[in-house]
Design a protein around this motif. Structure first.
Motif: not given
Length: 161
Positions: A94-97, A126-127, A132-133, A139-140
Motif C-alpha cells: 500500500h505504501e508503494m501503491a 530483487k524487489p 525501479a521502473q 517507492i525506491d
C-alpha cells in the motif's frame, strides 16, 4: 494504445546447504500468514491496519500463498522438490501503491525454492529492481528496505534451529 520498454531486472540465486523439507518448514514458520478476509471488511481502517500488523512474521513479511511447482514434473514421471512462494506485506504494498498503482504488479513478491544436489536454491527478482521502473524515490526507498527484509528472511530460514 500499447507501449513497450525494456527494463533492467536483477535476478538473484542463493544457495544453502540445508535439506529442502527442513528449509521450507523453517521458512513457513518464519512467515506470518495473510488472511484475505481483512480485505473484505475495511469499514474501520485502523482496525484493518492492526489486523494486518498482527499477521506479520519475521522481517515484517507474510505468506500469501504457495504453489507446488515441482508437481508439474509428474507429467514426465519425475519427482522434483520446488515450491513457489508469494511473500509480502499489504501495508508495504500500500505504501508503494499510494505513489504509483502499478507497483501492485509486483506485490506480493515471488520466490522459487527448489532442491538441488547440495541443498536448496532460491531464485527471485530483487524487489528494488522490479520497482525501479516507476522512477519514484519513495517507492525506491521502500523497495530497498524490502530487498533487505527478504534477504534476511531467506538467510534466517537456512540457519534457524
Amino acid at each position: 494504445m500499447t507501449t513497450a520498454r525494456k527494463l533492467e531486472l536483477v535476478h538473484l540465486t542463493t544457495c544453502f546447504d540445508v535439506d529442502f523439507e527442513l528449509y521450507v518448514s523453517r521458512l513457513e514458520k518464519l512467515l506470518g500468514r495473510f488472511d484475505s478476509t481483512v480485505m473484505s471488511d475495511l469499514k474501520d481502517p485502523l482496525d484493518a491496519v492492526r489486523r494486518i500488523e498482527d499477521m506479520r512474521g519475521a522481517h515484517d513479511l507474510m505468506l500469501f500463498g504457495m504453489q507446488n511447482h515441482g508437481a508439474l514434473f509428474a507429467i514426465d514421471g519425475v519427482h522434483r522438490n520446488a515450491i513457489r512462494f508469494h511473500i509480502g506485506n499489504p501495508l508495504i504494498a500500500h505504501e508503494m501503491a499510494r505513489e504509483d498503482i502499478r507497483a501492485g504488479l509486483y506485490a506480493p513478491l515471488t520466490v522459487l525454492v527448489y532442491q538441488y544436489e547440495k541443498g536448496v536454491r532460491i531464485d527471485y527478482d530483487k524487489p528494488s529492481s522490479q520497482f525501479a521502473q516507476f522512477e519514484n524515490q519513495k517507492i525506491d526507498e521502500v523497495a530497498q528496505a524490502l530487498d533487505l527484509k527478504l534477504r534476511e528472511l531467506l538467510e534466517d530460514a537456512a540457519r534457524t534451529p
